[in-house]
Write an enzyme that holds these catalytic residues in place. Structure first.
Site, PDB file in Angstrom:
ATOM      1  N   GLY A  16      -1.453  -2.920   1.343  1.00 44.52           N
ATOM      2  CA  GLY A  16      -1.240  -4.290   0.907  1.00 44.52           C
ATOM      3  C   GLY A  16       0.190  -4.559   0.483  1.00 44.52           C
ATOM      4  O   GLY A  16       1.152  -4.102   1.120  1.00 44.52           O
ATOM      5  N   CYS A  17       0.335  -5.306  -0.616  1.00 43.86           N
ATOM      6  CA  CYS A  17       1.660  -5.712  -1.081  1.00 43.86           C
ATOM      7  C   CYS A  17       2.532  -4.530  -1.482  1.00 43.86           C
ATOM      8  O   CYS A  17       3.759  -4.650  -1.526  1.00 43.86           O
ATOM      9  CB  CYS A  17       1.521  -6.672  -2.258  1.00 43.86           C
ATOM     10  SG  CYS A  17       0.785  -8.262  -1.811  1.00 43.86           S
ATOM     11  N   ALA A  18       1.930  -3.388  -1.785  1.00 40.02           N
ATOM     12  CA  ALA A  18       2.706  -2.202  -2.154  1.00 40.02           C
ATOM     13  C   ALA A  18       3.243  -1.454  -0.944  1.00 40.02           C
ATOM     14  O   ALA A  18       4.059  -0.532  -1.087  1.00 40.02           O
ATOM     15  CB  ALA A  18       1.848  -1.250  -2.993  1.00 40.02           C
TER      16      ALA A  18
END
Length: 352
Positions: free
Chosen positions: A138-140
């Site tokens: 995801g965003c990481a």
């Protein structure tokens, strides 16, 4: 020591203003929320003004099958990835022949063979190029990809790695999902791609436009799966998005970041540059309050959020590009940081 030497980016052609998307959401979600006018200020208050998408606005008003969405993802992921790679290599004055390994990061579609293999074929790269596709962060994912690339060239200092991150968040949209999580996601997420060149210390010449990776840290907090991520259903990827994320930044990330600084014999005062993933305005405000710094420290992150929205793993790499273009003075420290599903954190300590 690993060094970040160039960042290239790419966005799809459909540019939508936040005001247009707000009106779309008013009509789509209006029958589901009696207080829709009370909820819509999230579109005005979120700091986002424009976003890029692979498809026009009317596409989002109709139901699409998972296979249809995923076919579009595969098409656009290759196109955007190729464009970002060309931009990155042009800035670095390198060719595809200089690349030894590709790390490919995404969470918004699936493909086997993986998208990186299609990009290698499209660019006519060496058939012996190593490939590592990474899915689900995801965003990481952008920050995690940087960390894994840095690990690799630290072990193999004669090699160069190309990190490619592509996210088509818009193509995951489910118009039949009338949840508040989906409404919030509709106010934030967008499409884009980035490519980053990470080089081993034996391969590069000194110049002022590069960042040394000093240390990295990955964290997965137990029992936090429900904070963010995807629920996979018959229509594809349904967003999970907790309202508690800003509070968790302070609760979980503060001690985590302190630990990271202490193991490098530093404090937050030693950090001059915050290369943060702008998950949203509230997340950036939580970072700022936690660190006790002025808003201008996050000016690049907020500018990317304003112009491009949240492109999941890709966004922090757009912020990184802005910092690399600006340049970080020798011996000044920065931190690259992003949060993702799990609930998880990725951090890199960098120096000019």
């Amino acid at each position: 020591m690993a060094r970040i030497t160039a960042v290239g980016t790419s966005v799809p052609p459909h540019i939508l203003k936040q005001t247009e998307i707000c009106e779309f959401a008013r009509h789509l979600f209006g029958d589901s929320f009696r207080d829709i006018n009370r909820l819509l200020p999230i579109f005005r208050n979120g700091q986002v003004e424009t976003r890029h998408f692979c498809v026009p606005l009317e596409w989002f008003g109709a139901k699409h099958t998972f296979s249809e969405k995923n076919a579009l993802f595969q098409k656009w992921a290759v196109r955007l990835g190729v464009e970002a790679v060309k931009d990155c290599l042009a800035q670095a004055r390198k060719s595809v022949a200089d690349i030894n390994h590709i790390l490919f990061v995404s969470t918004t579609g699936i493909a086997t063979p993986s998208i990186d293999s299609c990009i290698i074929n499209e660019l006519g790269m060496n058939p012996h190029t190593k490939r590592t596709p990474i899915w689900g962060l995801g965003c990481a994912g952008g920050a995690a990809g940087l960390s894994r690339a840095a690990d690799y060239v630290t072990a193999y200092p004669d090699e160069r790695v190309l990190l490619i991150a592509v996210e088509c968040c818009g193509l995951t949209f489910q118009c039949e999902d009338k949840s508040k999580s989906n409404l919030v996601a509709t106010s934030l997420f967008a499409d884009g791609a980035a490519a980053v060149l990470i080089e081993g210390e034996n391969t590069i010449q000194e110049n002022g436009k590069q960042l040394q990776v000093i240390d990295t840290m990955s964290t997965l907090w137990p029992d936090t799966r429900d904070v963010m991520g995807w629920e996979i259903n018959e229509n594809g990827l349904k967003v999970i998005f907790s309202r508690d994320i800003p509070a968790l930044v302070d609760q979980l990330l503060r001690p985590n970041m302190t630990e990271f600084f202490e193991r490098n014999s530093m404090t937050g005062r030693d950090i001059r540059h915050f290369i943060a993933h702008p998950g949203g305005k509230k997340v950036i405000e939580a970072y700022r309050e936690m660190l006790g710094v002025e808003p201008f420290y996050f000016s690049h992150a907020l500018d990317i959020l304003r112009r491009f929205g949240n492109m999941s793993s890709v966004t922090v790499l757009f912020v990184l590009q802005a910092f690399l273009k600006q340049g970080i003075a020798p011996e000044e420290y920065g931190i690259v940081t992003a949060l993702g599903p799990g609930f998880s954190s990725e951090m890199l300590l960098v120096r000019g």
